[in-house]
Design a protein around this motif. Structure first.
Motif, PDB file in Angstrom:
ATOM      1  N   VAL A  80     121.095  38.346  80.652  1.00 13.46           N
ATOM      2  CA  VAL A  80     119.879  38.434  79.848  1.00 13.46           C
ATOM      3  C   VAL A  80     120.231  38.532  78.368  1.00 13.46           C
ATOM      4  O   VAL A  80     121.338  38.931  78.001  1.00 13.46           O
ATOM      5  CB  VAL A  80     118.999  39.640  80.262  1.00 13.46           C
ATOM      6  CG1 VAL A  80     118.488  39.482  81.680  1.00 13.46           C
ATOM      7  CG2 VAL A  80     119.739  40.954  80.104  1.00 13.46           C
ATOM      8  N   LEU A  81     119.274  38.184  77.554  1.00  8.13           N
ATOM      9  CA  LEU A  81     119.376  38.266  76.105  1.00  8.13           C
ATOM     10  C   LEU A  81     118.459  39.377  75.639  1.00  8.13           C
ATOM     11  O   LEU A  81     117.318  39.491  76.104  1.00  8.13           O
ATOM     12  CB  LEU A  81     118.946  36.935  75.480  1.00  8.13           C
ATOM     13  CG  LEU A  81     118.795  36.873  73.973  1.00  8.13           C
ATOM     14  CD1 LEU A  81     120.152  37.031  73.289  1.00  8.13           C
ATOM     15  CD2 LEU A  81     118.148  35.556  73.570  1.00  8.13           C
ATOM     16  N   GLY A  82     118.941  40.208  74.747  1.00  4.38           N
ATOM     17  CA  GLY A  82     118.123  41.291  74.207  1.00  4.38           C
ATOM     18  C   GLY A  82     118.433  41.519  72.747  1.00  4.38           C
ATOM     19  O   GLY A  82     119.191  40.764  72.128  1.00  4.38           O
ATOM     20  N   ASN A  83     117.882  42.584  72.190  1.00  4.68           N
ATOM     21  CA  ASN A  83     118.101  42.935  70.782  1.00  4.68           C
ATOM     22  C   ASN A  83     118.549  44.391  70.670  1.00  4.68           C
ATOM     23  O   ASN A  83     118.145  45.101  69.772  1.00  4.68           O
ATOM     24  CB  ASN A  83     116.823  42.683  69.967  1.00  4.68           C
ATOM     25  CG  ASN A  83     117.117  42.609  68.497  1.00  4.68           C
ATOM     26  OD1 ASN A  83     118.109  42.030  68.083  1.00  4.68           O
ATOM     27  ND2 ASN A  83     116.261  43.212  67.689  1.00  4.68           N
ATOM     28  N   PHE A  84     119.378  44.822  71.631  1.00  6.82           N
ATOM     29  CA  PHE A  84     119.803  46.218  71.668  1.00  6.82           C
ATOM     30  C   PHE A  84     121.224  46.425  71.178  1.00  6.82           C
ATOM     31  O   PHE A  84     121.777  47.509  71.311  1.00  6.82           O
ATOM     32  CB  PHE A  84     119.606  46.786  73.077  1.00  6.82           C
ATOM     33  CG  PHE A  84     118.159  46.974  73.397  1.00  6.82           C
ATOM     34  CD1 PHE A  84     117.517  48.148  73.058  1.00  6.82           C
ATOM     35  CD2 PHE A  84     117.421  45.957  73.983  1.00  6.82           C
ATOM     36  CE1 PHE A  84     116.170  48.315  73.319  1.00  6.82           C
ATOM     37  CE2 PHE A  84     116.074  46.114  74.251  1.00  6.82           C
ATOM     38  CZ  PHE A  84     115.444  47.296  73.924  1.00  6.82           C
ATOM     39  N   GLY A  85     121.821  45.389  70.636  1.00  5.80           N
ATOM     40  CA  GLY A  85     123.037  45.446  69.857  1.00  5.80           C
ATOM     41  C   GLY A  85     124.185  46.295  70.331  1.00  5.80           C
ATOM     42  O   GLY A  85     124.643  46.169  71.444  1.00  5.80           O
ATOM     43  N   TRP A  86     124.631  47.182  69.471  1.00  3.17           N
ATOM     44  CA  TRP A  86     125.906  47.852  69.600  1.00  3.17           C
ATOM     45  C   TRP A  86     125.823  49.053  70.534  1.00  3.17           C
ATOM     46  O   TRP A  86     125.844  50.197  70.110  1.00  3.17           O
ATOM     47  CB  TRP A  86     126.397  48.268  68.242  1.00  3.17           C
ATOM     48  CG  TRP A  86     126.758  47.108  67.354  1.00  3.17           C
ATOM     49  CD1 TRP A  86     126.326  45.816  67.473  1.00  3.17           C
ATOM     50  CD2 TRP A  86     127.589  47.147  66.209  1.00  3.17           C
ATOM     51  NE1 TRP A  86     126.845  45.051  66.470  1.00  3.17           N
ATOM     52  CE2 TRP A  86     127.627  45.854  65.680  1.00  3.17           C
ATOM     53  CE3 TRP A  86     128.296  48.155  65.568  1.00  3.17           C
ATOM     54  CZ2 TRP A  86     128.358  45.534  64.551  1.00  3.17           C
ATOM     55  CZ3 TRP A  86     129.022  47.843  64.446  1.00  3.17           C
ATOM     56  CH2 TRP A  86     129.057  46.537  63.946  1.00  3.17           C
ATOM     57  N   ARG A  87     125.756  48.788  71.787  1.00  3.57           N
ATOM     58  CA  ARG A  87     125.826  49.812  72.829  1.00  3.57           C
ATOM     59  C   ARG A  87     126.340  49.123  74.078  1.00  3.57           C
ATOM     60  O   ARG A  87     126.185  47.918  74.246  1.00  3.57           O
ATOM     61  CB  ARG A  87     124.459  50.462  73.060  1.00  3.57           C
ATOM     62  CG  ARG A  87     123.427  49.499  73.613  1.00  3.57           C
ATOM     63  CD  ARG A  87     122.042  50.069  73.590  1.00  3.57           C
ATOM     64  NE  ARG A  87     121.514  49.914  72.247  1.00  3.57           N
ATOM     65  CZ  ARG A  87     120.605  50.697  71.712  1.00  3.57           C
ATOM     66  NH1 ARG A  87     120.085  51.672  72.393  1.00  3.57           N
ATOM     67  NH2 ARG A  87     120.169  50.502  70.491  1.00  3.57           N
ATOM     68  N   GLU A  88     126.964  49.877  74.958  1.00  2.00           N
ATOM     69  CA  GLU A  88     127.517  49.257  76.152  1.00  2.00           C
ATOM     70  C   GLU A  88     126.453  49.023  77.217  1.00  2.00           C
ATOM     71  O   GLU A  88     126.474  48.021  77.919  1.00  2.00           O
ATOM     72  CB  GLU A  88     128.644  50.116  76.724  1.00  2.00           C
ATOM     73  CG  GLU A  88     129.405  49.414  77.821  1.00  2.00           C
ATOM     74  CD  GLU A  88     130.671  50.140  78.236  1.00  2.00           C
ATOM     75  OE1 GLU A  88     131.361  49.631  79.138  1.00  2.00           O
ATOM     76  OE2 GLU A  88     130.983  51.210  77.674  1.00  2.00           O
ATOM     77  N   TYR A  89     125.507  49.947  77.342  1.00  2.00           N
ATOM     78  CA  TYR A  89     124.446  49.841  78.348  1.00  2.00           C
ATOM     79  C   TYR A  89     123.091  50.063  77.689  1.00  2.00           C
ATOM     80  O   TYR A  89     122.986  50.828  76.724  1.00  2.00           O
ATOM     81  CB  TYR A  89     124.631  50.903  79.443  1.00  2.00           C
ATOM     82  CG  TYR A  89     125.894  50.748  80.226  1.00  2.00           C
ATOM     83  CD1 TYR A  89     125.955  49.914  81.340  1.00  2.00           C
ATOM     84  CD2 TYR A  89     127.046  51.432  79.859  1.00  2.00           C
ATOM     85  CE1 TYR A  89     127.130  49.766  82.068  1.00  2.00           C
ATOM     86  CE2 TYR A  89     128.215  51.291  80.582  1.00  2.00           C
ATOM     87  CZ  TYR A  89     128.252  50.461  81.681  1.00  2.00           C
ATOM     88  OH  TYR A  89     129.416  50.319  82.397  1.00  2.00           O
TER      89      TYR A  89
END
Length: 98
Positions: A80-89
């Motif tokens: 999936v594509l999201g906009n939650f950037g710099w986090r592993e989960y």
């Protein structure tokens, strides 16, 4: 200029999908975009997007793989594509991922 001292690595529990329609995503790719430099300013400026908030993960485009799901549109293993950037989960509510 931002340096390693401006960032903190934080460990948190992996979010579990509890509500119907949620899914947990493990990021495999996180974008580093030129606009991020402008978002690292302390003050709000004239910009199309707000500054990053201190103590919060940096936001930005990411691609991840679903590892748990209560959403019939996203099966385990889907990308999936999201906009939650710099986090592993991250936990998707089912409408913030495509």
């Amino acid at each position: 200029m931002p340096s390693e001292n401006n960032f903190k690595l934080v460990q948190v529990e992996i979010p579990e999908p509890i509500k119907e329609g949620e899914c947990t995503v493990r990021n495999i790719w996180m974008s580093v975009d030129p606009c991020m430099r402008g978002r690292m300013r302390k003050e709000e400026g004239n910009s199309y997007i707000p500054s990053f908030k201190l103590g919060q993960p940096l936001e930005g485009a990411c691609i991840g793989q679903v590892i748990a799901s209560t959403n019939n549109q996203f099966a385990i293993g889907d990308y999936v594509l999201g906009n939650f950037g710099w986090r592993e989960y991250w936990l998707s509510n089912g409408t913030d991922a495509i």
